[in-house]
Each structure stands twice: as structure tokens, then as C-alpha cells.
Design an enzyme around this catalytic site. Structure first.
Site, PDB file in Angstrom:
ATOM      1  N   ASP A 224       0.882  -1.171   0.000  1.00 13.07           N
ATOM      2  CA  ASP A 224       0.000   0.000   0.000  1.00 13.07           C
ATOM      3  C   ASP A 224       0.915   1.215   0.000  1.00 13.07           C
ATOM      4  OD1 ASP A 224      -2.073  -1.752   0.263  1.00 13.07           O
ATOM      5  OD2 ASP A 224      -2.622  -1.189   2.293  1.00 13.07           O
ATOM      6  N   ASP A 379     -13.276  -3.763  -1.077  1.00 12.68           N
ATOM      7  CA  ASP A 379     -12.977  -3.394   0.318  1.00 12.68           C
ATOM      8  C   ASP A 379     -14.254  -3.549   1.147  1.00 12.68           C
ATOM      9  OD1 ASP A 379     -10.302  -2.475  -0.340  1.00 12.68           O
ATOM     10  OD2 ASP A 379     -11.221  -0.700  -1.207  1.00 12.68           O
TER      11      ASP A 379
HETATM   12  O1  1PR Z   1     -10.499   2.987  -5.034  1.00 15.36           O
HETATM   13  O2  1PR Z   1      -9.663   2.343  -7.282  1.00 15.36           O
HETATM   14  O3  1PR Z   1      -8.720   4.321  -6.083  1.00 15.36           O
HETATM   15  O4  1PR Z   1      -8.243   2.020  -5.337  1.00 15.36           O
HETATM   16  C1  1PR Z   1      -7.698   2.284  -4.094  1.00 15.36           C
HETATM   17  C2  1PR Z   1      -7.095   1.019  -3.615  1.00 15.36           C
HETATM   18  O5  1PR Z   1      -6.395   1.293  -2.419  1.00 15.36           O
HETATM   19  C3  1PR Z   1      -8.116  -0.057  -3.313  1.00 15.36           C
HETATM   20  O6  1PR Z   1      -7.671  -1.265  -3.885  1.00 15.36           O
HETATM   21  C4  1PR Z   1      -8.117  -0.180  -1.796  1.00 15.36           C
HETATM   22  O7  1PR Z   1      -8.192  -1.530  -1.403  1.00 15.36           O
HETATM   23  C5  1PR Z   1      -6.766   0.386  -1.413  1.00 15.36           C
HETATM   24  N1  1PR Z   1      -6.815   1.131  -0.151  1.00 15.36           N
HETATM   25  C6  1PR Z   1      -7.374   2.331   0.029  1.00 15.36           C
HETATM   26  N2  1PR Z   1      -7.187   2.724   1.309  1.00 15.36           N
HETATM   27  C7  1PR Z   1      -6.506   1.751   1.926  1.00 15.36           C
HETATM   28  C8  1PR Z   1      -6.071   1.748   3.316  1.00 15.36           C
HETATM   29  O8  1PR Z   1      -5.519   0.775   3.827  1.00 15.36           O
HETATM   30  N3  1PR Z   1      -6.328   2.845   4.026  1.00 15.36           N
HETATM   31  N4  1PR Z   1      -5.612  -0.383   1.239  1.00 15.36           N
HETATM   32  C9  1PR Z   1      -6.269   0.744   1.004  1.00 15.36           C
HETATM   33  C10 1PR Z   1      -6.147  -1.536   1.162  1.00 15.36           C
HETATM   34  C11 1PR Z   1      -5.782  -3.592   1.939  1.00 15.36           C
HETATM   35  C12 1PR Z   1      -4.905  -4.615   1.429  1.00 15.36           C
HETATM   36  C13 1PR Z   1      -3.896  -4.997   2.467  1.00 15.36           C
HETATM   37  C14 1PR Z   1      -4.434  -6.308   2.944  1.00 15.36           C
HETATM   38  C15 1PR Z   1      -3.434  -7.165   3.635  1.00 15.36           C
HETATM   39  N5  1PR Z   1      -5.224  -2.336   1.730  1.00 15.36           N
HETATM   40  O9  1PR Z   1      -4.341  -4.316   0.237  1.00 15.36           O
HETATM   41  O10 1PR Z   1      -2.680  -5.015   1.859  1.00 15.36           O
HETATM   42  O11 1PR Z   1      -5.539  -6.057   3.805  1.00 15.36           O
HETATM   43  O12 1PR Z   1      -3.020  -6.588   4.814  1.00 15.36           O
HETATM   44  P1  1PR Z   1      -2.514  -7.493   6.015  1.00 15.36           P
HETATM   45  O13 1PR Z   1      -1.846  -8.696   5.430  1.00 15.36           O
HETATM   46  O14 1PR Z   1      -1.535  -6.619   6.745  1.00 15.36           O
HETATM   47  O15 1PR Z   1      -3.721  -7.824   6.829  1.00 15.36           O
HETATM   48  P2  1PR Z   1      -9.344   2.978  -5.941  1.00 15.36           P
END
Ligand code: 1PR
Length: 523
Positions: A224, A379
Site C-alpha cells: 500500500d 474493500d
Molecule cells: O479505489 O480504485 O482508487 O483504489 C484504491 C485502492 O487502495 C483499493 O484497492 C483499496 O483496497 C486500497 N486502499 C485504500 N485505502 C486503503 C487503506 O488501507 N487505508 N488499502 C487501502 C487496502 C488492503 C490490502 C492490504 C491487505 C493485507 N489495503 O491491500 O494489503 O488487507 O493486509 P494485512 O496482510 O496486513 O492484513 P481505488
């Protein structure tokens, strides 16, 4: 100098990077004459058969290609570059291929997920110089919905099993073509490229121990990425999507360095999520593109990038299409793009009107780059209800009761990085996205993200049973056993983790070593 046929339909950067990493130089074909005068030609096809042949015809490359093939000089076709050698394809009825090999290209007609995405093995049918130094049980990266069916077996170099046995590479003299992607297949793939370029290498026929090849479960490392308040682009990690600790964005390292580390440690795929893409439009936020460019120079496994793929109007009133954002990501080295917030809005509109517009990001990008290039990142978070029919969403019975003892829940889709919940459930979202042309689902889970409690198997089962495209399980991995649980307790083809890898709590190698005698993995 290697002549390189790029007709502009996808990520060919990684093939060029692969060849250059071996110390060779590439000249991109610009005229028909460049094909006729080439001494070695590499043709990495991407996209769809029909549009590939249309472009080759428009550029008047078809006859020069045929005469190059007839000359018997070294040729390496990759993926669609293999399919182009045949007479035609079910993907584009009536469109003629190069017809160098008698036979057709057919769509997989099987009960497994299509596209066939991931790392699978080879059954070696003939010796070849491209196999020198390659282990018999090595796996290679495939991503395709169609496969070649030659009229006879004479040219078959390898086959691969995916429910049925299909032809995964061919060779006729110096003409070699593979359905798999050597440039995305780690060090074994680079060895194949190296052997192709060196015509003096001796022939080899590796030996495989087991009878049928098997598709490996993939371990995906996710980064991320966002800017800190000081403006540095860093890998961050949320706790249920909250990436700040004591007010500051968590900084877990530099994106390019971490991606390189995960490649070396055996990641089967790397995903970058540009997590503030929903507010910082990627074409105005160029550092992310630079991260991709630099990563693809020496990371030879598939790269997915998500964040900000949507239509956009900038401050000057200039309009951009989601397809342009995706194209820029592909040109910078991505193999797949993932769409998050925009997918939710597209599905909401579709459910209201019942009509496909043909102009949504999912439809446009999959039409140009193929279904396999479009991942939907979901999400979701749990919403507990008292009964299966309490809401009009797809509800599941859960073994993890809610705060008031509720035994049912549905998974609410969110947008803008979990900030806004919508009136749409994750299963319906996945199903509609599949109909619109998505090729894979990246299934996050806000409740589990960063918790180390293990994957939400109920969510993963609900979504993967509802679609026929592959599902990447994400969120909650805390140890190697969690990967075993997700691979044996659900149909997920791959599992993604972030925190445990970033914090070096569980190295990717340990996950693979733990899994190796229990589930099929790439070692
Ligand atoms: O909405 O098309 O602009 O895409 C934005 C992207 O960014 C989406 O894919 C969304 O999942 C991601 N995103 C947005 N905000 C966050 C955040 O964390 N605040 N991350 C985010 C999503 C979740 C996973 C993470 C897993 C594994 N992150 O990618 O890596 O949950 O984590 P873990 O193994 O530590 O539990 P758009």
C-alpha cells in the site's frame, strides 16, 4: 541487437527489461523492413487476437512476418505471439492468423476458473536449447483464456495440465513460441530468454517427477503506497485501513526496494495499491508511475497496480478516461490494473439501469487489454443482521456471531479506501464485475486488515462460490498456517499479505516451506 515487435497493446516493457537484463539490446520494429532485415525477432503478443491481427494488418506487418518465419531465423513468440502463428482463433471468428502452423486457437472449455492465471509446470515433449539449465519441476507464469490446438503434434515442445492437457509451447527449428511468459517467470524464465538469445546453447530435455503439472497457489505481496505528510512516497500499512499511528502515516519502507526484496524472497506476484488514488489523480501524481518503471527493471514476476483508475476532469477542465490511466500504468510496467471505488459506482449504475454502457472502465480496459488485465479490488466490511432475509443483499450464515448474537451477515462494499459504505454487497459486486469483463477479484476485508487473525474464510467462500474468475484472498494473514487454511478451506487461487512481510514477522520463504508438502506452490 534483437528486433522487437511491439504493436502497442500492453505491457511489453517487461520483456524488453528481461532481455536488457541479460546484456542484450533491443530495437523496436517501426517498419516492415525492420522485420525483413531482423536477425532475431521477439514478438510478445498482448491483448486480444482480433485487435492484434487488425494492427498487424494495418501496419502491413503480416507478409513480412510470414516471410521472416519462412526464413527460419530465430523467432520467439510469447502468449498471443504464439497464438498469432496459427490459422485463426475462437476469440475473433473470421479473422485470419499468420497460418504458419496448421491449427486453431480455442477457448478453455473446462470447469476450472478461466482465465488460467498463475504458475504451472511443463511436460517436456522434445529436447530444446531453451531448456538448458531449467529444472524439470520449475513453474512458469501463464495468463490466458485461449490455447493453441495444432492439427498435428510435430511442433509441440511442451504441454501443461489445466483440467485437460494443452499445448504450452511449440518449436519448429529456430521458431519457438510459448504460451507462458518467460519475462514474468522469475529466474527460470530469464534462463529461457537467455537460451533463446544464445543459439549455440546445447539442447536439453528436463525430467519431471510427477505425471500431470499443477497450477500453484500464489503468494502475493501487497504494498500500500502513499505520500507521507512530508511528501515522501512510502509503503504504509493500515490497521483496519487506518494507516496513521500517533497522527503520522506509518512508514514501512521504500516501494521499489521492498518490491525487489519480495521478488528475491520468492513472491509469485507483487501488488501496488496507490491508496490515495481516489483523491490524487494518478496522471497528476507521477511518482507512482516511476515506482512501477523502476520496479519492472528487475522484478520479473507479475505486477498489479491499483488506485485512481476512473474517469477524471482536472482543474483546467481537461477530461481523462480511466483507460488512459490504465494505459499509462501498463506502459510503466504493470501487467494488471486493479479497480476499487470505480467498480462499486459502475455496478450501482448497472443495477439501476440493467444496461451495460460499454464505456465503463471495466469494459473499456478489458476490451483493449484483455479480461486478465482487469482486477477488481473489493474493500468490504461485515454488517450483521438478524435473519437471512432481513436485507435485500446476499446474506450468509456465519459461525462468528455479531455483538448481539446475530448469526447472519452481509459484506458491505465501501469506496475511497473504506471511508464510505455503500448499499451494495461484495458478492453481487464481484458477479456483476465478472459479467462486465473483469478477470480476477482481489478480495480485501476491512474487519481483518492488519489484525493477524487470519483470512475471513466465510467472505472468501461466499465470493469465490459466486464467480468463476480467480479470487485473491486478502487481509488478516498472521502466520503460515493461515495460508494453509485459506488454500484448503476456500477456492481462492492466491493469498495476499502485507503487514507480516513488511515487518519481517513471517518471510515469504517460510510460508512456502510450510505449504510445500501440503498444497501446490512454486518453490
Ligand atoms: O479505489 O480504485 O482508487 O483504489 C484504491 C485502492 O487502495 C483499493 O484497492 C483499496 O483496497 C486500497 N486502499 C485504500 N485505502 C486503503 C487503506 O488501507 N487505508 N488499502 C487501502 C487496502 C488492503 C490490502 C492490504 C491487505 C493485507 N489495503 O491491500 O494489503 O488487507 O493486509 P494485512 O496482510 O496486513 O492484513 P481505488
Amino acid at each position: 541487437m534483437i528486433a522487437f515487435l511491439d504493436y502497442g497493446a500492453g505491457n511489453v516493457r517487461s520483456v524488453i527489461n528481461g532481455i536488457e537484463s541479460l546484456g542484450e539490446q533491443v530495437k523496436v520494429v517501426e517498419t516492415a523492413e525492420d522485420i525483413l532485415s531482423a536477425e532475431r525477432l521477439v514478438f510478445p503478443g498482448v491483448g486480444a487476437f482480433g485487435s492484434m491481427m487488425q494492427i498487424l494488418n494495418e501496419k502491413k506487418y503480416v507478409e513480412p512476418l510470414k516471410s521472416y518465419l519462412q526464413s527460419g531465423r530465430p523467432f520467439l513468440g510469447i502468449c498471443l505471439g504464439l497464438q498469432a502463428l496459427f490459422e485463426g482463433s475462437e476469440e475473433a471468428p473470421g479473422v485470419k492468423g499468420l497460418g504458419f502452423i496448421p491449427g486453431m486457437v480455442r477457448r478453455f472449455d473446462i470447469n476450472l476458473s478461466v482465465p488460467h492465471i498463475g504458475w504451472n509446470g511443463l511436460n517436456f515433449k522434445q529436447p530444446s536449447r531453451i531448456f538448458t539449465g531449467v529444472r524439470g519441476d520449475e513453474k512458469f507464469y501463464f495468463v490466458h483464456s485461449y490455447h493453441v490446438v495444432p492439427t498435428d503434434d510435430g511442433a509441440v515442445l511442451t504441454t501443461t495440465n489445466y483440467e485437460r492437457e494443452f499445448v504450452s509451447s511449440i518449436q519448429i527449428g529456430n521458431i519457438i513460441a510459448t504460451q507462458f511468459h518467460p519475462e514474468k517467470s522469475g529466474s527460470a524464465g530469464l534462463q529461457i530468454l537467455k537460451n533463446f538469445l544464445d543459439t549455440s546453447v546445447e539442447q536439453a530435455r528436463p525430467v519431471r517427477a510427477s505425471k500431470a503439472t499443477r497450477l500453484a497457489k500464489r503468494i502475493v505481496a501487497c504494498l500500500d503506497v502513499r505520500a507521507t505528510d512530508q511528501g515522501d512516497l512510502v509503503v504504509t500499512k493500515g490497521d483496519q485501513y487506518d494507516v496513521r499511528e500517533k497522527g503520522a502515516v506509518r512508514n514501512l519502507g521504500k516501494p521499489v526496494e521492498l518490491a525487489r526484496r519480495y521478488y528475491q524472497e520468492g513472491a509469485d506476484e507483487i501488488t501496488f495499491l496507490n491508496i490515495t488514488g481516489f483523491r490524487d489523480f494518478p496522471l497528476e501524481d507521477m511518482p507512482m508511475l516511476e515506482v512501477l518503471r523502476q520496479t519492472s527493471e528487475n522484478v520479473f514476476v507479475p505486477l498489479t497496480i491499483g488506485g485512481g483508475i476512473r474517469d477524471y476532469i482536472d482543474k483546467k477542465g481537461q477530461e481523462y478516461r480511466a483507460l488512459e490511466v490504465a494505459s499509462e500504468y501498463f506502459r510503466s510496467g504493470a501487467d494488471k490494473v486493479s479497480i476499487g471505488s470505480d467498480a462499486v459506482l459502475i455496478v450501482e449504475e448497472y443495477l439501476q439501469t440493467g444496461r451495460k454502457t460499454g464505456r465503463s472502465s471495466i469494459e473499456e480496459i478489458s476490451r483493449v487489454y484483455g479480461n486478465q488485465a482487469v482486477v477488481i479490488s473489493i474493500d468490504p466490511k461485515r454488517v450483521y443482521v438478524q435473519s437471512a432475509d432481513a436485507v435485500r443483499h446476499q446474506v450468509i450464515e456465519t459461525a462468528i456471531p455479531g455483538p448481539n448474537g446475530e448469526r447472519y451477515c452481509w459484506y458491505q462494499c465501501t469506496i475511497k479506501g473504506g471511508r464510505e459504505g455503500r448499499d451494495l454487497d461484495a458478492v453481487t459486486l464481484a458477479q456483476v464485475c465478472e459479467q462486465l469483463g473483469a478477470g480476477e477479484i482481489l478480495l480485501n476485508c476491512i474487519d481483518r486488515d492488519g489484525t493477524n487473525l487470519g483470512f475471513d474464510l466465510e467472505l472468501i467462500n461466499a465470493v469465490s462460490e459466486g464467480v468463476s474468475i480467480p479470487v485473491i484472498a486478502s487481509s488478516g494473514a498472521g502466520n503460515a498456517e493461515h495460508f494453509y487454511q485459506v488454500f484448503t478451506g476456500t477456492e481462492a487461487e492466491s493469498a495476499l499479505a502485507a503487514g507480516i512481510f513488511h515487518r519481517r514477522e513471517v518471510p515469504i520463504r517460510d510460508v512456502k516451506n510450510y505449504l510445500k508438502d501440503k498444497v501446490e506452490v512454486r518453490l
